[in-house]
Design an enzyme around this catalytic site. Structure first.
Site, PDB file in Angstrom:
ATOM      1  N   CYS A  92      53.974  13.889 -40.412  1.00  0.00           N
ATOM      2  CA  CYS A  92      53.508  12.991 -41.463  1.00  0.00           C
ATOM      3  C   CYS A  92      51.990  13.005 -41.494  1.00  0.00           C
ATOM      4  CB  CYS A  92      53.956  11.559 -41.197  1.00  0.00           C
ATOM      5  SG  CYS A  92      55.739  11.352 -41.223  1.00  0.00           S
ATOM      6  N   GLY A 124      53.574  16.816 -44.766  1.00  0.00           N
ATOM      7  CA  GLY A 124      54.849  16.240 -45.201  1.00  0.00           C
ATOM      8  C   GLY A 124      55.017  16.373 -46.692  1.00  0.00           C
ATOM      9  N   ASN A 129      52.446   7.801 -38.390  1.00  0.00           N
ATOM     10  CA  ASN A 129      52.660   9.194 -38.006  1.00  0.00           C
ATOM     11  C   ASN A 129      53.033   9.202 -36.528  1.00  0.00           C
ATOM     12  OD1 ASN A 129      50.458  12.074 -37.547  1.00  0.00           O
ATOM     13  ND2 ASN A 129      52.674  11.995 -37.659  1.00  0.00           N
ATOM     14  N   GLY A 130      54.216   9.733 -36.223  1.00  0.00           N
ATOM     15  CA  GLY A 130      54.648   9.789 -34.823  1.00  0.00           C
ATOM     16  C   GLY A 130      56.085   9.331 -34.700  1.00  0.00           C
ATOM     17  N   TYR A 134      49.857  25.013 -34.816  1.00  0.00           N
ATOM     18  CA  TYR A 134      50.518  25.155 -36.114  1.00  0.00           C
ATOM     19  C   TYR A 134      50.250  24.053 -37.133  1.00  0.00           C
ATOM     20  CZ  TYR A 134      54.320  25.004 -39.521  1.00  0.00           C
ATOM     21  OH  TYR A 134      55.019  24.927 -40.681  1.00  0.00           O
TER      22      TYR A 134
END
Ligand code: SF4
Length: 466
Positions: A7, A33, A107-108, A247
């Site tokens: 995210c 996302g 996010n997480g 990445y």
């Protein structure tokens, strides 16, 4: 290329075009996302939110942005790592409670979300979503603390795992990062306006200045009285996600204080030293393999050529013809360039092999385009364990490197040779901060314990491109 992103979050305080700049910030974070997007704004009295499935550009137009008035905003692009991918789980989530209205973007992944949720449900809470983020809001709403800030600290203190959060109240923007600092979160300024976001590429797009990272364990608050920084959580060993460098993050971002491009290129250089190949040309699997392939080619003294071309306009679904086309699923996204590949010994560079099925199709496609040899090189160690901290990996049994030897993987993907970067190589690419990183998906050693029932927990994660 096989993992999907997690995210991206963005927040701004004190700007007359808060919604518009948030929209642009999310645009820059779209790679993190693509399933859903949302923006919440505050005009100083009330909060409002707009959420939609799909990409940022499709979800907002001028009318929607203009309707989201106010001087502060938060936004979120979502790829579902926890909960379903439908609109009800899109963020920001906005609630009204005893502490006033609050919107949250996360996010997480919280490793104890299910445990907290079970407790809350048994005590009478009713959940609207299956997202672990809503758990934090329930804890916040039930807190008896005297101030909104104290309630937030009390609720977030109960969470374990990975969380970079931005929250919006009617007159405050709040940023929180978990004590391990798994996910990035950075602070910038545009004139007098404050910005927090997942990656610096979002600051670049709106011409904002980078100030510093939000520190692991920090609660940063900006409101009418100015800015405030709290460190209310017990200190914990840092565990920045090294896969952000391998990445996830955009190469033009600075993440955890380092240029992603520089780290990723260095991974390629080290890979060339550790895993040389007798070859004619280095070909990246675009887009994720490009930086590492550049480094590999540089260190190996070989030319790098774009022997695979990616179609950037492929939607989520396409209508397949009834007549079968060889390698169609991969070819619709990547097409080989015969003039580069024909008769050549090719080093193919990518960032990971997950199940192996996509790599196998690409190797076949490259051979069909005339390559005489294909040497697959991966710019990180074999992925042997799932991630529980907000990254979308399959369960262990589906990770080819967890259950197969190097030689078995080579055979499966059909390459002439296969080489991964070592863990030592990966860690040396981030320099002196190497001990601040999480490498659990390569080692199986987890800095924060996860629930024992892996199968149940892994409802959280599991969509792959492959
Ligand atoms: S397990 Fe891997 S992907 Fe997950 S946080 Fe750690 S390094 Fe990142």
């Amino acid at each position: 290329m096989a993992f999907k992103e997690e995210c991206g979050i963005f927040g701004i305080f004190g700007h007359s075009e808060a919604a518009n700049l948030t929209y642009l910030g999310l645009y820059a974070l779209q790679h993190r996302g693509q399933e859903a997007v949302g923006i919440a704004t505050s005009d100083g009295v009330r909060l409002q939110v707009h959420k939609a499935l799909g990409h940022v550009a499709d979800a907002f137009d001028e009318t929607t942005i203009n309707r989201l008035g106010g001087m502060s905003a938060i936004g979120h692009v979502r790829y579902s790592t926890a909960g379903d991918s439908g609109i009800k789980n899109a963020q920001p989530i906005l609630i009204d409670c005893a502490h006033g209205e609050i919107a949250i973007a996360h996010n997480g992944n919280l490793v104890n979300a299910q445990e907290l949720r079970d407790r809350l449900v048994s005590e009478g809470s009713i959940f609207q979503t299956t997202s672990d983020t809503e758990v934090l809001l329930h804890l916040y709403a039930r807190s008896k603390a005297a101030t909104a800030e104290a309630a937030l600290v009390e609720s977030v203190s109960q969470a374990q795992g990975a969380f970079s959060l931005v929250l919006l109240t009617k007159d405050r923007l709040i940023a929180v990062r978990d004590p391990h600092g798994f996910r990035p979160l950075t602070l910038g300024k545009l004139g007098d306006a404050y910005i927090v976001c997942s990656e610096t590429c979002a600051l670049d797009l709106i011409d904002a200045e980078w100030i510093r990272d939000i520190e692991p364990g920090e609660v940063f608050i900006v409101g009418p009285e100015g800015e405030q920084s709290l460190h209310p959580f017990a200190a914990a060993p840092k565990a920045h996600c090294i896969f952000e460098h391998v990445y996830f993050s955009r190469p033009d971002s600075f993440v955890f204080g380092l240029s992603v491009n520089e780290v990723r290129t260095q991974l390629g250089r080290l890979l060339a030293r550790e895993q040389p190949a007798d070859a004619d040309v280095v070909v990246p699997i675009p887009d994720s393999g490009v930086c590492a392939a550049t480094g590999y080619a540089e260190a190996a003294g070989l030319p790098m050529r774009m022997g695979l071309i990616r179609n950037h306009y492929v939607g989520r679904t396409f209508i397949e013809p009834h007549q079968s086309i060889r390698h169609f699923g991969v070819r619709v996204k990547l097409n080989p360039v015969r003039s580069i590949l024909n008769g050549r010994r090719v080093v193919l560079v990518d960032d990971s092999i997950v199940r192996g099925t996509t790599s196998r199709k690409i190797v076949r496609m490259i051979r069909a385009a005339g390559a005489s040899e294909v040497h697959m090189r991966i710019s990180c160690p074999p992925t042997i364990s799932p991630c529980f901290y907000g990254v979308d990996t399959p369960k262990r049994a589906e990770l080819i490197a967890a259950t197969h030897s190097l030689e078995e993987i080579r055979k499966f993907i059909g390459a002439d040779s296969l080489g991964y970067l070592s863990l030592e190589g990966l860690l040396s690419s981030v320099g002196p901060s190497r001990s601040s990183y999480c490498t659990s998906c390569y080692t199986g050693k987890y800095p924060v314990a996860f629930p024992q029932n892996e199968a149940a927990y892994l409802q959280l994660a599991l969509k792959l491109v492959e």
